[in-house]
Design a protein around this motif. Structure first.
Motif, PDB file in Angstrom:
ATOM      1  N   UNK A  64       0.982  -1.224   0.037  1.00 58.81           N
ATOM      2  CA  UNK A  64      -0.095  -0.039   0.161  1.00 58.81           C
ATOM      3  C   UNK A  64       1.023   1.139   0.004  1.00 58.81           C
ATOM      4  N   UNK A  65       1.993   1.147  -0.748  1.00 57.23           N
ATOM      5  CA  UNK A  65       2.589   2.548  -0.762  1.00 57.23           C
ATOM      6  C   UNK A  65       2.774   2.695  -2.393  1.00 57.23           C
ATOM      7  N   UNK A 155      11.610  -2.363   1.292  1.00 56.64           N
ATOM      8  CA  UNK A 155      12.536  -1.682   2.043  1.00 56.64           C
ATOM      9  C   UNK A 155      11.904  -1.401   3.299  1.00 56.64           C
ATOM     10  N   UNK A 156      12.620  -1.638   4.540  1.00 57.79           N
ATOM     11  CA  UNK A 156      12.126  -1.431   5.883  1.00 57.79           C
ATOM     12  C   UNK A 156      11.941  -0.111   6.337  1.00 57.79           C
ATOM     13  N   UNK A 161       3.245   0.790   7.757  1.00 58.16           N
ATOM     14  CA  UNK A 161       3.066   0.479   9.443  1.00 58.16           C
ATOM     15  C   UNK A 161       3.240  -0.908   9.534  1.00 58.16           C
ATOM     16  N   UNK A 162       2.895  -1.933   8.911  1.00 57.06           N
ATOM     17  CA  UNK A 162       3.235  -3.292   9.266  1.00 57.06           C
ATOM     18  C   UNK A 162       3.580  -3.826   8.011  1.00 57.06           C
ATOM     19  N   UNK A 163       5.017  -3.974   7.731  1.00 59.24           N
ATOM     20  CA  UNK A 163       5.513  -4.350   6.204  1.00 59.24           C
ATOM     21  C   UNK A 163       5.191  -6.075   6.386  1.00 59.24           C
ATOM     22  N   UNK A 169      -0.036 -10.824   2.977  1.00 55.37           N
ATOM     23  CA  UNK A 169      -1.268 -10.417   2.477  1.00 55.37           C
ATOM     24  C   UNK A 169      -1.048 -10.586   0.761  1.00 55.37           C
ATOM     25  N   UNK A 170       0.169 -10.046   0.460  1.00 54.73           N
ATOM     26  CA  UNK A 170       0.605 -10.143  -0.934  1.00 54.73           C
ATOM     27  C   UNK A 170       0.867 -11.637  -1.206  1.00 54.73           C
ATOM     28  N   UNK A 171       1.718 -12.264  -0.420  1.00 56.05           N
ATOM     29  CA  UNK A 171       1.883 -13.749  -0.623  1.00 56.05           C
ATOM     30  C   UNK A 171       0.657 -14.602  -0.773  1.00 56.05           C
ATOM     31  N   UNK A 172      -0.347 -14.110   0.113  1.00 56.40           N
ATOM     32  CA  UNK A 172      -1.587 -15.128  -0.020  1.00 56.40           C
ATOM     33  C   UNK A 172      -2.350 -14.860  -1.326  1.00 56.40           C
ATOM     34  N   UNK A 173      -1.713 -13.586  -1.964  1.00 53.81           N
ATOM     35  CA  UNK A 173      -2.767 -13.481  -3.006  1.00 53.81           C
ATOM     36  C   UNK A 173      -2.189 -13.970  -4.488  1.00 53.81           C
TER      37      UNK A 173
END
Length: 175
Positions: A64-65, A155-156, A161-163, A169-173
């Motif tokens: 979400x960036x 990038x950390x 807020x919670x990478x 969430x990205x992996x599950x998609x």
């Protein structure tokens, strides 16, 4: 395969929402990536599918960036051990907005030492992913799907807020 490309291109387009930087700076930025072998995501995906002789699913979600650029390339090195498909999502105005996907056949997967694994996470499909910060400056989630290993890195210093939650969430998609 065509459906995967269309879905990914529409996702990328929706995330390339940052107002564009000046055309001269943008051209230099793009030229650098093209000069080192990057191309558009669709071409890289097709190259990877041909090279690895398998369908490759990309995530239907991204962090979400905001990103201004998205590139991909097949790293076809000597032999097959180090070959990988790589995607970079970048923001020319915000260096910290950097997300990367590496994909390689599971038989040549990267191995992580236990000391570099910060957390093990159960995915929606019941498989296990590992979360690591062993890559300097990046939060990394590693998982396997469809005989491929996926390495998602963000990038950390991004303003997310919670990478770790975003990476899961990205992996599950990935279908």
């Amino acid at each position: 395969m065509r459906k995967t490309i269309i879905v990914m291109l529409s996702i990328v387009a929706s995330f390339l929402s940052e107002p564009f930087v000046s055309s001269a700076v943008e051209k230099d930025f793009e030229k650098y990536y093209v000069d080192i072998g990057y191309t558009d995501i669709a071409t890289a995906l097709i190259d990877g599918q041909k090279h690895f002789k398998t369908d490759i699913s990309l995530p239907s979600k991204l962090p979400g960036i905001s990103f201004t650029h998205a590139f991909g390339r097949l790293n076809d090195l000597d032999g097959e051990v180090d070959d990988e498909l790589e995607f970079e999502f970048l923001n020319a105005k915000k260096d910290q907005n950097h997300f990367k996907i590496l994909i390689k056949p599971v038989q040549y997967k990267e191995k992580f030492e236990e000391k570099n694994i910060k957390q093990k996470i159960k995915m929606n499909n019941g498989s296990e992913a590992i979360y690591s910060k062993s890559l300097t400056g990046f939060d990394t989630l590693v998982f396997e799907k469809n005989n491929l290993q996926y390495i998602l890195s963000m990038d950390d210093s991004s303003n997310l807020k919670s990478s770790i939650d975003s990476l899961v969430e990205i992996a599950n998609s990935v279908k």
